[in-house]
Design an enzyme around this catalytic site. Structure first.
Site, PDB file in Angstrom:
ATOM      1  N   HIS A  72      15.955  69.587  52.188  1.00 21.31           N
ATOM      2  CA  HIS A  72      16.031  70.950  51.090  1.00 21.31           C
ATOM      3  C   HIS A  72      14.954  71.273  49.800  1.00 21.31           C
ATOM      4  O   HIS A  72      14.696  70.128  49.534  1.00 21.31           O
ATOM      5  CB  HIS A  72      17.572  69.958  50.169  1.00 21.31           C
ATOM      6  CG  HIS A  72      18.561  69.740  51.466  1.00 21.31           C
ATOM      7  ND1 HIS A  72      19.669  69.245  50.524  1.00 21.31           N
ATOM      8  CD2 HIS A  72      19.250  69.877  52.358  1.00 21.31           C
ATOM      9  CE1 HIS A  72      20.825  69.559  50.971  1.00 21.31           C
ATOM     10  NE2 HIS A  72      19.894  69.717  52.785  1.00 21.31           N
ATOM     11  N   TYR A 200      25.381  68.548  42.026  1.00 25.20           N
ATOM     12  CA  TYR A 200      25.830  67.906  40.866  1.00 25.20           C
ATOM     13  C   TYR A 200      26.718  68.427  39.877  1.00 25.20           C
ATOM     14  O   TYR A 200      26.244  69.187  39.167  1.00 25.20           O
ATOM     15  CB  TYR A 200      24.583  67.388  39.841  1.00 25.20           C
ATOM     16  CG  TYR A 200      23.830  66.016  40.783  1.00 25.20           C
ATOM     17  CD1 TYR A 200      22.752  66.818  42.428  1.00 25.20           C
ATOM     18  CD2 TYR A 200      23.864  64.938  41.261  1.00 25.20           C
ATOM     19  CE1 TYR A 200      22.427  65.401  43.002  1.00 25.20           C
ATOM     20  CE2 TYR A 200      23.108  64.024  41.577  1.00 25.20           C
ATOM     21  CZ  TYR A 200      22.119  63.976  42.291  1.00 25.20           C
ATOM     22  OH  TYR A 200      21.438  63.430  43.179  1.00 25.20           O
ATOM     23  N   PRO A 292      23.445  54.645  41.120  1.00 27.28           N
ATOM     24  CA  PRO A 292      23.520  55.925  42.480  1.00 27.28           C
ATOM     25  C   PRO A 292      23.123  57.634  41.805  1.00 27.28           C
ATOM     26  O   PRO A 292      22.788  57.759  42.761  1.00 27.28           O
ATOM     27  CB  PRO A 292      24.850  56.153  42.717  1.00 27.28           C
ATOM     28  CG  PRO A 292      25.793  55.804  42.046  1.00 27.28           C
ATOM     29  CD  PRO A 292      24.981  55.363  40.936  1.00 27.28           C
ATOM     30  N   LYS A 296      17.841  57.322  44.424  1.00 27.31           N
ATOM     31  CA  LYS A 296      16.506  56.077  44.172  1.00 27.31           C
ATOM     32  C   LYS A 296      16.936  54.584  44.767  1.00 27.31           C
ATOM     33  O   LYS A 296      15.240  54.280  45.302  1.00 27.31           O
ATOM     34  CB  LYS A 296      16.297  55.899  42.544  1.00 27.31           C
ATOM     35  CG  LYS A 296      16.264  57.838  42.050  1.00 27.31           C
ATOM     36  CD  LYS A 296      14.868  58.013  42.542  1.00 27.31           C
ATOM     37  CE  LYS A 296      14.591  59.552  42.112  1.00 27.31           C
ATOM     38  NZ  LYS A 296      13.751  60.100  43.332  1.00 27.31           N
ATOM     39  N   TYR A 384      13.001  63.430  40.770  1.00 22.29           N
ATOM     40  CA  TYR A 384      13.349  63.645  42.019  1.00 22.29           C
ATOM     41  C   TYR A 384      12.930  63.244  43.241  1.00 22.29           C
ATOM     42  O   TYR A 384      13.368  62.462  44.132  1.00 22.29           O
ATOM     43  CB  TYR A 384      14.865  64.771  41.891  1.00 22.29           C
ATOM     44  CG  TYR A 384      15.577  64.438  42.822  1.00 22.29           C
ATOM     45  CD1 TYR A 384      17.434  64.753  41.853  1.00 22.29           C
ATOM     46  CD2 TYR A 384      16.204  64.594  44.144  1.00 22.29           C
ATOM     47  CE1 TYR A 384      18.692  64.063  42.808  1.00 22.29           C
ATOM     48  CE2 TYR A 384      17.100  64.428  45.005  1.00 22.29           C
ATOM     49  CZ  TYR A 384      18.311  64.292  43.785  1.00 22.29           C
ATOM     50  OH  TYR A 384      19.163  63.629  44.964  1.00 22.29           O
TER      51      TYR A 384
HETATM   52  P1  FAD Z   1      20.466  46.098  51.115  1.00 27.35           P
HETATM   53  O1  FAD Z   1      20.109  47.428  51.743  1.00 27.35           O
HETATM   54  O2  FAD Z   1      21.507  45.748  50.756  1.00 27.35           O
HETATM   55  O3  FAD Z   1      19.730  45.106  52.532  1.00 27.35           O
HETATM   56  C1  FAD Z   1      19.861  43.239  52.601  1.00 27.35           C
HETATM   57  C2  FAD Z   1      20.330  42.793  53.503  1.00 27.35           C
HETATM   58  O4  FAD Z   1      20.349  41.635  53.108  1.00 27.35           O
HETATM   59  C3  FAD Z   1      21.801  42.700  54.127  1.00 27.35           C
HETATM   60  O5  FAD Z   1      21.912  43.923  55.779  1.00 27.35           O
HETATM   61  C4  FAD Z   1      22.630  42.195  53.746  1.00 27.35           C
HETATM   62  O6  FAD Z   1      24.319  42.021  54.979  1.00 27.35           O
HETATM   63  C5  FAD Z   1      21.408  41.149  54.015  1.00 27.35           C
HETATM   64  N1  FAD Z   1      21.979  39.773  53.254  1.00 27.35           N
HETATM   65  C6  FAD Z   1      22.349  39.484  52.575  1.00 27.35           C
HETATM   66  N2  FAD Z   1      22.552  38.682  51.758  1.00 27.35           N
HETATM   67  C7  FAD Z   1      21.878  37.293  53.506  1.00 27.35           C
HETATM   68  C8  FAD Z   1      22.135  36.068  53.137  1.00 27.35           C
HETATM   69  N3  FAD Z   1      22.036  35.055  52.382  1.00 27.35           N
HETATM   70  N4  FAD Z   1      21.207  35.980  54.302  1.00 27.35           N
HETATM   71  C9  FAD Z   1      20.771  36.563  55.355  1.00 27.35           C
HETATM   72  N5  FAD Z   1      21.331  38.231  54.929  1.00 27.35           N
HETATM   73  C10 FAD Z   1      21.617  38.420  54.069  1.00 27.35           C
HETATM   74  N6  FAD Z   1      21.871  54.084  47.382  1.00 27.35           N
HETATM   75  C11 FAD Z   1      22.163  55.464  47.516  1.00 27.35           C
HETATM   76  O7  FAD Z   1      20.632  55.994  46.652  1.00 27.35           O
HETATM   77  N7  FAD Z   1      22.464  56.100  47.275  1.00 27.35           N
HETATM   78  C12 FAD Z   1      23.802  56.172  47.856  1.00 27.35           C
HETATM   79  O8  FAD Z   1      24.830  56.721  47.936  1.00 27.35           O
HETATM   80  C13 FAD Z   1      23.944  54.605  47.808  1.00 27.35           C
HETATM   81  N8  FAD Z   1      25.093  54.303  47.947  1.00 27.35           N
HETATM   82  C14 FAD Z   1      25.407  52.610  47.638  1.00 27.35           C
HETATM   83  C15 FAD Z   1      26.354  52.099  48.047  1.00 27.35           C
HETATM   84  C16 FAD Z   1      27.169  51.533  48.290  1.00 27.35           C
HETATM   85  C17 FAD Z   1      28.445  50.518  48.338  1.00 27.35           C
HETATM   86  C18 FAD Z   1      26.114  49.923  47.724  1.00 27.35           C
HETATM   87  C19 FAD Z   1      26.125  49.157  47.739  1.00 27.35           C
HETATM   88  C20 FAD Z   1      24.515  50.658  47.255  1.00 27.35           C
HETATM   89  C21 FAD Z   1      24.275  51.867  47.712  1.00 27.35           C
HETATM   90  N9  FAD Z   1      23.525  53.070  46.952  1.00 27.35           N
HETATM   91  C22 FAD Z   1      22.845  54.132  47.283  1.00 27.35           C
HETATM   92  C23 FAD Z   1      22.279  51.505  47.365  1.00 27.35           C
HETATM   93  C24 FAD Z   1      21.252  51.453  48.420  1.00 27.35           C
HETATM   94  O9  FAD Z   1      22.170  51.622  49.900  1.00 27.35           O
HETATM   95  C25 FAD Z   1      19.968  50.266  48.219  1.00 27.35           C
HETATM   96  O10 FAD Z   1      19.674  50.791  47.493  1.00 27.35           O
HETATM   97  C26 FAD Z   1      19.147  50.547  49.647  1.00 27.35           C
HETATM   98  O11 FAD Z   1      20.191  49.453  50.693  1.00 27.35           O
HETATM   99  C27 FAD Z   1      18.984  48.370  49.295  1.00 27.35           C
HETATM  100  O12 FAD Z   1      18.003  48.311  50.185  1.00 27.35           O
HETATM  101  P2  FAD Z   1      18.274  47.022  50.385  1.00 27.35           P
HETATM  102  O13 FAD Z   1      16.671  46.703  51.870  1.00 27.35           O
HETATM  103  O14 FAD Z   1      17.067  46.225  49.257  1.00 27.35           O
HETATM  104  O15 FAD Z   1      18.960  45.861  50.377  1.00 27.35           O
HETATM  105  C1  DHB Z   2      23.748  60.710  47.416  1.00 26.89           C
HETATM  106  C2  DHB Z   2      23.730  59.624  47.223  1.00 26.89           C
HETATM  107  C3  DHB Z   2      23.740  60.097  45.557  1.00 26.89           C
HETATM  108  O1  DHB Z   2      23.220  58.676  45.226  1.00 26.89           O
HETATM  109  C4  DHB Z   2      23.116  60.451  45.545  1.00 26.89           C
HETATM  110  O2  DHB Z   2      22.670  60.675  44.269  1.00 26.89           O
HETATM  111  C5  DHB Z   2      22.693  61.944  46.059  1.00 26.89           C
HETATM  112  C6  DHB Z   2      22.963  61.945  47.359  1.00 26.89           C
HETATM  113  C7  DHB Z   2      24.701  60.974  49.408  1.00 26.89           C
HETATM  114  O3  DHB Z   2      25.309  59.459  49.727  1.00 26.89           O
HETATM  115  O4  DHB Z   2      24.034  61.549  49.511  1.00 26.89           O
END
Ligand code: FAD
Ligand code: DHB
Length: 390
Positions: A72, A200, A292, A296, A384
């Site tokens: 995009h 948005y 969100p 980011k 962005y």
């Molecule tokens: P995570 O993806 O959380 O990975 C951590 C991993 O550690 C997980 O697999 C978990 O199961 C594992 N873990 C936890 N505790 C333990 C333990 N004790 N022992 C072993 N393993 C463990 N960001 C966006 O930009 N856009 C979005 O739309 C968006 N939607 C989201 C929706 C939800 C419900 C959530 C919770 C987050 C969302 N985010 C979104 C944020 C984004 O997904 C996260 O910032 C990203 O996943 C961060 O990656 P990470 O690897 O740091 O953590």
């Molecule tokens: C999506 C999530 C976001 O937080 C955003 O700002 C834009 C897109 C998504 O899940 O596609």
């Protein structure tokens, strides 16, 4: 069992770290308490910054991303029933974002790690971290109900916001935090996206976002209460609300389809300082959470582990701890800028329950400014598509 880096968590942070270390000849073991299927099916982020895409492609895990990702060149900000395009390509000298689900990123990384002989243990229990203030850090866990021990040189806490690594070093950390008085109700729908780019929408009923995962799958969000009961939201009611908040006077139509997933998530800004204690390093959501609105979270996790992988590699090559000692300082400069941007996008676009008439007028002026001033639009676009990684 012994390895060089013990990684807790197989999310984007843990898997990208393991992949980058492998490319530098550093061995790691990833411990994950959920199943592989659960990790790969969880619907979360969807927007990849230019720098995240470049990193995945340059390190050999971007093949499917290049084929299936939707590139995009801008987004739409919609208010007063009218759309205003922010043209990223034009404003940033050609940079873009790519729509490619977090679940797809995780599948590609998991496949690459396993194909290269990488060790990822899913469904482990009772993970705990020890001795990280000495030279022989240890991770204890159970696998198939048997106690096991992993010794390593470094522990990477990539275990998300609810993980065990941050609490293990809590005494050494300062927390900066803000909660928001709203959340997002998100759906995944089998419907072709109603727009080529993300929309948005600022609306007096609350924020709405139109996004997508593929040419057949729409991802949509509406602002809701932080503790909204999803049971109170049958699909028809969600669509009704989306129609209202995304309304347009320009002949645009929202395409509906069967809802295949829905959920509510709360919103917070959260930073821990520092992001390290002796031989334990926190990365991604374990160290910080952004609301969100700027898309980011995943991108920030990737930026952290890029710095961490470099620092660890440097240590094994030269024996120098300089970069390791500066890990937190290097990451936090970028983390705080991304926090600022996510807070700003959130504040500009959401309806605050306690907002005065003045606040709402100011919000509309902000939207008017950002869509009519090149300087303001450039700032949004620069953030962005993603600030430089480090
Ligand atoms: P995570 O993806 O959380 O990975 C951590 C991993 O550690 C997980 O697999 C978990 O199961 C594992 N873990 C936890 N505790 C333990 C333990 N004790 N022992 C072993 N393993 C463990 N960001 C966006 O930009 N856009 C979005 O739309 C968006 N939607 C989201 C929706 C939800 C419900 C959530 C919770 C987050 C969302 N985010 C979104 C944020 C984004 O997904 C996260 O910032 C990203 O996943 C961060 O990656 P990470 O690897 O740091 O953590
Ligand atoms: C999506 C999530 C976001 O937080 C955003 O700002 C834009 C897109 C998504 O899940 O596609």
């Amino acid at each position: 069992m012994r390895t060089q880096v013990g990684i807790i968590g197989a999310g984007p942070a843990g898997l990208v770290l393991s992949h980058l270390l492998h490319l530098q000849g550093v061995e790691s073991v990833v411990l994950e308490n959920r199943s592989r299927q659960y990790c790969e099916e969880r619907v979360r982020a969807g927007v990849l910054e230019q720098g995240t895409v470049d990193l995945l492609c340059e390190t050999g895990v971007g093949e499917r991303l290049k084929k299936e990702g939707l590139v995009h060149g801008g987004i739409e900000l919609r208010f007063g029933g009218k759309g205003h395009r922010i043209d990223f390509r034009e404003l940033t000298g050609g940079k873009t974002i790519t729509i490619y689900g977090q679940s797809e990123v995780l599948k590609d990384l998991t496949n690459a790690r396993l194909a290269a002989g990488g060790q990822i243990y899913f469904e482990v229990d009772d993970v705990s971290v020890h001795n990280f203030d000495g030279n022989e850090p240890k991770v204890l866990f159970t696998r198939n109900a048997n106690p096991e021990e992993l010794t390593c040189d470094f522990i990477a806490g990539c275990d998300g916001f609810h993980g065990i690594c941050r609490p293990a070093v809590a005494k050494a950390l300062t927390i900066y935090e803000r909660e928001y008085p709203f959340g997002w109700l998100g759906i995944l729908a089998e419907a072709p996206p109603s727009s080529e780019e993300l929309i948005y929408a600022y609306h007096e009923r609350g924020f709405a976002l139109l996004s997508m995962r593929s040419p057949q799958l729409s991802r949509l969000y509406i602002q809701c209460a932080p503790d909204e009961d999803i049971q109170q939201w049958p699909d028809e009611k969600i669509w009704r609300e989306l129609h209202k908040r995304l309304e347009s006077t320009e002949g645009w139509k929202l395409i509906e389809g069967p809802v295949i997933q829905k959920g509510v998530s709360g919103m917070r800004s959260f930073v821990t300082e520092p992001m390290q204690y002796k031989n334990l390093f926190l990365a991604g959501d374990a160290a910080h959470i952004v609301p969100p609105t700027g898309a980011k979270g995943l991108n920030l996790a990737v930026a952290d582990v890029r710095v961490l992988a470099q620092a660890i590699t440097e240590f094994y090559k030269s024996g120098s701890r300089d970069q390791l000692n500066r890990y937190s300082e290097i990451c936090l400069r970028r983390v705080w800028k991304v926090q600022r941007f996510s807070w700003w996008m959130t504040s500009m676009l959401h309806l605050f329950p306690d907002a005065s008439a003045f606040d709402q007028k100011r919000q509309r002026a902000e939207l008017d400014y950002v869509t009519s001033s090149r300087a303001a639009a450039e700032s949004l676009a620069e953030n962005y598509v993603g600030l430089p990684m480090a």
